[in-house]
Write an enzyme that holds these catalytic residues in place. Structure first.
Site, PDB file in Angstrom:
ATOM      1  N   LYS A   1      18.442  25.876 -87.513  1.00 17.37           N
ATOM      2  CA  LYS A   1      17.156  25.131 -87.171  1.00 17.37           C
ATOM      3  C   LYS A   1      17.138  24.158 -88.484  1.00 17.37           C
ATOM      4  CE  LYS A   1      16.484  25.687 -84.382  1.00 17.37           C
ATOM      5  NZ  LYS A   1      16.887  26.130 -83.229  1.00 17.37           N
TER       6      LYS A   1
ATOM      7  N   HIS B   1      31.761  39.751-100.729  1.00 12.84           N
ATOM      8  CA  HIS B   1      33.176  39.500-100.155  1.00 12.84           C
ATOM      9  C   HIS B   1      33.560  38.280-100.149  1.00 12.84           C
ATOM     10  CE1 HIS B   1      33.241  43.663 -99.137  1.00 12.84           C
ATOM     11  NE2 HIS B   1      32.158  43.611 -98.589  1.00 12.84           N
TER      12      HIS B   1
ATOM     13  N   TRP C   1       7.736  22.195 -61.238  1.00  9.33           N
ATOM     14  CA  TRP C   1       8.719  22.766 -62.330  1.00  9.33           C
ATOM     15  C   TRP C   1       8.788  24.196 -61.574  1.00  9.33           C
ATOM     16  CZ3 TRP C   1      11.658  22.418 -66.826  1.00  9.33           C
ATOM     17  CH2 TRP C   1      11.835  23.757 -67.463  1.00  9.33           C
TER      18      TRP C   1
ATOM     19  N   ASN D   1      -0.482  23.704 -59.763  1.00  8.48           N
ATOM     20  CA  ASN D   1      -0.022  23.878 -60.973  1.00  8.48           C
ATOM     21  C   ASN D   1      -0.181  25.613 -61.004  1.00  8.48           C
ATOM     22  OD1 ASN D   1       0.732  21.713 -61.148  1.00  8.48           O
ATOM     23  ND2 ASN D   1      -0.481  21.167 -62.995  1.00  8.48           N
ATOM     24  N   GLY D   2       0.740  26.517 -61.475  1.00  6.02           N
ATOM     25  CA  GLY D   2       0.518  27.782 -61.907  1.00  6.02           C
ATOM     26  C   GLY D   2       0.808  28.720 -60.819  1.00  6.02           C
TER      27      GLY D   2
ATOM     28  N   ARG E   1       7.556  16.260 -69.548  1.00  7.07           N
ATOM     29  CA  ARG E   1       7.307  17.681 -69.539  1.00  7.07           C
ATOM     30  C   ARG E   1       8.489  18.320 -68.770  1.00  7.07           C
ATOM     31  NH1 ARG E   1       1.939  19.496 -69.596  1.00  7.07           N
ATOM     32  NH2 ARG E   1       2.382  20.228 -67.608  1.00  7.07           N
TER      33      ARG E   1
ATOM     34  N   GLU F   1      20.342  21.436 -88.334  1.00  7.83           N
ATOM     35  CA  GLU F   1      20.304  20.561 -87.284  1.00  7.83           C
ATOM     36  C   GLU F   1      19.238  19.751 -87.340  1.00  7.83           C
ATOM     37  OE1 GLU F   1      19.549  22.017 -83.329  1.00  7.83           O
ATOM     38  OE2 GLU F   1      18.430  23.717 -84.155  1.00  7.83           O
TER      39      GLU F   1
ATOM     40  N   CYS G   1       4.565  21.921 -64.274  1.00 12.98           N
ATOM     41  CA  CYS G   1       4.060  21.175 -63.242  1.00 12.98           C
ATOM     42  C   CYS G   1       2.860  20.081 -63.639  1.00 12.98           C
ATOM     43  CB  CYS G   1       3.451  21.975 -62.006  1.00 12.98           C
ATOM     44  SG  CYS G   1       4.643  23.202 -61.317  1.00 12.98           S
TER      45      CYS G   1
ATOM     46  N   LYS H   1      20.005  17.785 -75.821  1.00  5.35           N
ATOM     47  CA  LYS H   1      19.117  19.034 -75.433  1.00  5.35           C
ATOM     48  C   LYS H   1      19.921  19.765 -74.665  1.00  5.35           C
ATOM     49  CE  LYS H   1      15.717  21.661 -75.350  1.00  5.35           C
ATOM     50  NZ  LYS H   1      15.640  22.393 -76.477  1.00  5.35           N
TER      51      LYS H   1
ATOM     52  N   GLU I   1      19.858  31.824 -87.019  1.00  2.00           N
ATOM     53  CA  GLU I   1      18.870  30.873 -86.330  1.00  2.00           C
ATOM     54  C   GLU I   1      18.180  30.070 -87.390  1.00  2.00           C
ATOM     55  OE1 GLU I   1      18.977  29.598 -83.452  1.00  2.00           O
ATOM     56  OE2 GLU I   1      16.826  28.926 -83.156  1.00  2.00           O
TER      57      GLU I   1
HETATM   58  O1  M6R Z   1      20.235  25.370 -72.919  1.00  2.00           O
HETATM   59  P1  M6R Z   1      21.160  26.396 -73.730  1.00  2.00           P
HETATM   60  O2  M6R Z   1      20.131  27.424 -74.132  1.00  2.00           O
HETATM   61  O3  M6R Z   1      22.214  26.952 -73.061  1.00  2.00           O
HETATM   62  O4  M6R Z   1      21.603  25.823 -75.109  1.00  2.00           O
HETATM   63  C1  M6R Z   1      22.508  26.312 -75.886  1.00  2.00           C
HETATM   64  C2  M6R Z   1      22.508  25.557 -77.185  1.00  2.00           C
HETATM   65  O5  M6R Z   1      23.185  24.328 -76.992  1.00  2.00           O
HETATM   66  C3  M6R Z   1      21.172  25.470 -77.895  1.00  2.00           C
HETATM   67  O6  M6R Z   1      20.649  26.563 -78.251  1.00  2.00           O
HETATM   68  C4  M6R Z   1      21.169  24.697 -79.013  1.00  2.00           C
HETATM   69  O7  M6R Z   1      22.081  25.483 -80.223  1.00  2.00           O
HETATM   70  C5  M6R Z   1      19.807  24.550 -79.434  1.00  2.00           C
HETATM   71  N1  M6R Z   1      19.222  23.089 -78.983  1.00  2.00           N
HETATM   72  C6  M6R Z   1      19.777  24.369 -81.029  1.00  2.00           C
HETATM   73  O8  M6R Z   1      18.384  24.362 -81.356  1.00  2.00           O
END
Ligand code: M6R
Length: 610
Positions: free
Chosen positions: A487, A506, A75, A101-102, A28, A490, A2, A605, A483
Site C-alpha cells: 500500500k 538472515h 451491478w 437497488n439492493g 461507481r 504503490e 446499482c 485498476k 500488504e
Molecule cells: O483484481 P485483482 O484482485 O485480481 O487484482 C490483483 C492485483 O492487481 C491488485 O490486488 C493490486 O495489487 C492492487 N490494486 C494493489 O492495491
C-alpha cells in the site's frame, strides 16, 4: 453498485436527462443500464448489458419524446450481467416498470408464489422482476397503493422506483436500507440513489429515510412514512461540487473506500449467515467427502489479493487441516504445478479480470482441480470460469490501491475456512460458535480502528520524508506486513520492504541503521514475545520503531518508539483490523507527498495483460 435516476418534468427530454444522470454514476461501477420512459402515453423500456454507451447507441435514432421516466445502472447480484437481467423490469403487459437497488431477501418464496398462484412466467433471473409482478398484482388504478401493498410482502434492504403508463404523472419510490434522495427542480423534480446523479440540475434535495415512500411529480414531492402519514422533511442544501459528491465528501476514493470497510465486512458476513446463525455457502457445494478427498489446496492470486491468500492459508490449515500453498498467479501458471482431481484451487480477485489469475485458473482446471473463486465483480471472467463463486460484498472499488476488497477477501477466507472446518469435523461446535461471535464483532471493531485516523495523519506528517520504510511481522502479521508495505509503496513511491520478522537476521538486517523506520506488527499473542525480541534487534541498530499491538499488550511500549493499538481480538482475526491503520498511514503519507493517490503512476485498476 446499482444506481437509480428518475425525472418528472415539463420538457420532452427526460431521456437525455436520465441518461446524463446515469453517466454521472458510472464511476461507481456497473455492468448494464436501462431506462423506462412514458412516451406518447406508452411505457417504453430499453436496456443493455455493458456500458451506457451501448444503451445510447440503441436509442440514438428513436425520438422517445418523454416528460418522465426512470433509469438504472446495474451491478449484478442475482443473475449474470445481460440484457434481460438489466433493469428496468416490467410486468406482464408492459405497463409498469421498476428499478431496484439492493436485495430482496425472500424473492425465492415470492417468485414461487407468483408462479403458482398467479401463473407468472419469469423472463429474467433477477429478484427485481418479482417486485414488478407483485406491484402489478396489487395495482388497481393507483400506483402508490400498489407499491405500499407490495412492500408489506418484501423483505430485504433495497430502494425501488416504479412508473406506470396508466398512472403516468408520478414516480413512486421507496427506501429500506439503501440510499434514496429526491431533488427539487424548477418545473421538474427528481429521484436518485446518489447526489451526483442529479447535482447538475438541483442543489436542493430531500434525504429520504428508511421505510419512507416518496412520490414525485413535475410539480410536487411528497414523502410518506410506512403508515402512510405524510412526513415533513427539511431541505438539504448541497454545497459540494460534482466531483466531491462522487466521493461522498472524501478527498479521494481510497479514503472513502477505507471508511467503507466496516460496511463491506458486515455485508460479506451477513450474506453468508442463515436464519439459525450458521454459515450458508449458498450454492457452493463442499461436502465432508469432498473435503476429505482434497489432499492439497492452492490459493492463487496477484498483489493485494495474494496477500489475502497468505492470511487465508493460516485460517484454512488451522480449521480444515488441509495443506495450503499460496502462490502468485504469474508464477503458478508457468511452473507445471502438481495439480489433479484431489486439488482444490481457490482464486482470489477483486476485478475477476486479472489475466495472470485467470490463466492460472484455466491451467488448474485443465488438470482436473475443483475451482472456487473469491471475487468482487459479479459475472467477471474469473467468476464465470469457476465451478463456484464466493462473492465479496465490498461494492465497487474505484481507487487503484485495493483496501475494502482486501478486508472483504479476508472475511471470505475466514468464512470458507470455518465452513470447511465444521463440515469436515476438524473443529468442534464450541470453537465454531465462538469464532462466529468474534467475526460478528469485527465490523464494529473496524469502526473503532478508523477512529485512529487523526493520530495516523499526524504520524504521517512525521514520516513522509523518509525514503525507506520496513515492515516486519510473524505468522498472519507477516501477510499483513506485505500488504501494508505494498500500500505504502504503490501510492507514496517510498521504497518499502516487508519481511517475516524471523528472517531479518538472515540478511535484511544489514540494511537497518540509525533512524530507519520499521513498522513492527505484534498482534499475535502467541508470537508477541518473539516480536518484542525482533523489535529489540532493530532498535539496537538505531531503527525508529512503530509497533502495533492489541490494546491489552502494553509491554511493547518499552521497546517501540510509538505504538498503534487495535482492539482486543483473537489472534486469527487481527489481520482484519491491523491492516486498516496501515492503509490510513499509507494514504496520509502519500497525501503529504502530494501524490496522485487514486491513480498512482504506472498502475491500472484491473491488470488484464500479462
Ligand atoms: O483484481 P485483482 O484482485 O485480481 O487484482 C490483483 C492485483 O492487481 C491488485 O490486488 C493490486 O495489487 C492492487 N490494486 C494493489 O492495491
Amino acid at each position: 453498485m446499482c444506481g437509480i435516476v428518475g425525472y418528472a418534468g415539463q420538457s420532452g427530454n427526460a431521456k437525455e436527462i436520465i441518461i446524463d444522470g446515469l453517466k454521472r454514476l458510472e464511476y461507481r461501477g456497473y455492468d448494464s443500464s436501462g431506462i423506462a420512459l412514458i412516451s406518447n402515453g406508452k411505457l417504453e423500456v430499453r436496456k443493455r448489458a455493458g456500458r451506457i454507451a451501448n444503451l445510447e447507441e440503441m436509442i440514438k435514432d428513436e425520438s422517445l419524446n418523454s416528460k418522465m421516466g426512470i433509469g438504472h445502472t446495474r451491478w449484478a447480484t442475482h443473475g449474470a450481467p445481460s440484457d434481460i437481467n438489466s433493469h428496468p423490469h416490467t410486468n406482464k403487459d408492459g405497463s409498469i416498470a421498476v428499478v431496484h437497488n439492493g436485495i430482496l431477501e425472500n424473492y425465492v418464496e415470492l417468485r414461487q408464489w407468483l408462479i403458482e398462484e398467479h401463473g407468472i412466467e419469469f423472463r429474467s433471473e433477477v429478484d427485481t422482476e418479482v417486485i414488478v409482478h407483485l406491484i402489478s398484482i396489487y395495482y388497481d388504478g393507483n400506483l402508490e397503493d400498489a407499491v405500499f401493498k407490495a412492500l408489506q410482502r418484501m423483505r430485504g434492504a433495497y430502494a425501488i422506483a416504479a412508473v406506470c403508463q396508466d398512472d403516468p404523472e408520478k414516480i413512486v419510490a421507496f427506501r429500506r436500507n439503501a440510499p434514496l434522495i429526491a431533488g427539487i427542480g424548477r418545473g421538474c423534480n427528481f429521484i436518485a440513489s446518489d447526489i451526483p446523479a442529479i447535482l447538475r440540475y438541483v442543489k436542493e434535495i430531500y434525504l429520504i429515510e428508511n421505510n419512507e415512500m416518496v412520490i414525485v411529480t413535475k410539480d410536487d414531492i411528497k414523502i410518506y412514512d410506512i403508515d402512510r402519514n405524510e412526513v415533513h422533511r427539511d431541505i438539504f442544501h448541497v454545497t459540494w461540487d460534482a466531483e466531491s459528491a462522487e466521493k461522498n465528501g472524501y478527498k479521494h476514493f481510497m479514503l472513502k473506500e477505507i471508511h467503507e470497510q466496516p460496511k463491506g465486512l458486515y455485508e460479506t458476513l451477513r450474506r453468508r449467515i442463515d436464519d439459525n446463525g450458521m454459515i450458508n455457502l449458498d450454492g457452493i457445494c463442499l461436502t465432508k467427502e469432498q473435503l476429505e478427498n482434497f489432499n492439497r489446496i492452492y490459493i492463487v492470486a496477484c498483489g493485494t489479493a495474494y496477500h489475502a491468500g497468505l492470511v487465508g492459508k493460516f485460517a484454512i490449515e488451522k480449521m480444515a487441516q488441509i495443506a495450503v500453498e499460496v502462490e502468485v498467479a504469474s508464477e503458478f501458471r508457468y511452473r507445471d504445478p502438481f495439480v489433479d482431481d484431489k486439488t482444490l484451487f481457490i482464486a482470489i480477485s477483486q476485478s475477476g479480470e486479472t489475466s495472470d489469475t485467470l490463466e492460472a485458473l484455466r491451467e488448474a482446471k485443465r488438470k482436473g482441480a475443483r475451482i472456487i473463486s473469491v471475487v468482487n465483480v459479479v459475472g467477471s471472467s474469473v467468476a464465470r470460469e469457476s465451478d463456484d463463486v464466493f462473492y465479496t460484498w465490498a461494492g465497487p472499488e474505484i481507487a487503484v490501491a485495493s483496501t475494502k476488497a482486501y478486508t472483504t477477501q479476508l472475511m471470505s477466507m475466514y468464512i470458507i475456512a470455518l465452513y470447511m472446518g465444521i463440515t469436515k469435523g476438524t473443529i468442534d461446535k464450541e470453537y465454531y460458535e465462538s469464532f462466529m461471535e468474534d467475526l460478528k464483532e469485527i465490523p464494529d471493531k473496524a469502526k473503532k480502528v478508523l477512529q485512529l485516523e487523526s493520530m495516523l495523519a499526524s504520524l504521517a506528517r512525521d514520516l513522509y520524508k523518509n525514503e525507506q520504510i520496513f515492515f516486519i511481522g510473524r505468522g498472519p502479521d507477516a501477510g499483513v506486513s506485505y500488504e501494508g508495505s505494498l500500500k505504502l509503496k504503490e501510492i507514496s513511491y517510498i521504497n518499502s520492504f516487508a519481511i517475516a520478522a524471523g528472517e531479518l537476521k538472515h540478511g535484511t538486517i544489514a540494511l537497518i541503521e540509525k533512524d530507519i523506520v520499521v513498522i513492527a506488527l505484534a498482534t499475535q499473542d502467541k508470537l508477541y514475545e518473539k516480536m518484542l525480541s525482533n523489535i529489540q534487534e532493530v532498535k539496537a541498530r538505531g531503527a525508529y520503531v512503530i509497533g502495533m499491538a492489541t490494546e491489552n499488550n502494553k509491554e511493547i511500549e518499552m521497546q517501540a518508539d510509538k505504538v498503534i493499538y487495535i482492539p482486543e481480538c483473537r489472534d486469527e482475526l487481527t489481520p482484519l483490523l491491523s491492516v486498516i491503520p496501515l492503509q490510513l498511514l499509507a494514504y496520509y503519507i502519500a497525501k503529504e507527498r502530494g501524490c496522485d493517490i487514486d491513480k498512482p503512476k504506472n498502475l491500472a485498476k484491473s491488470v488484464t495483460v500479462e
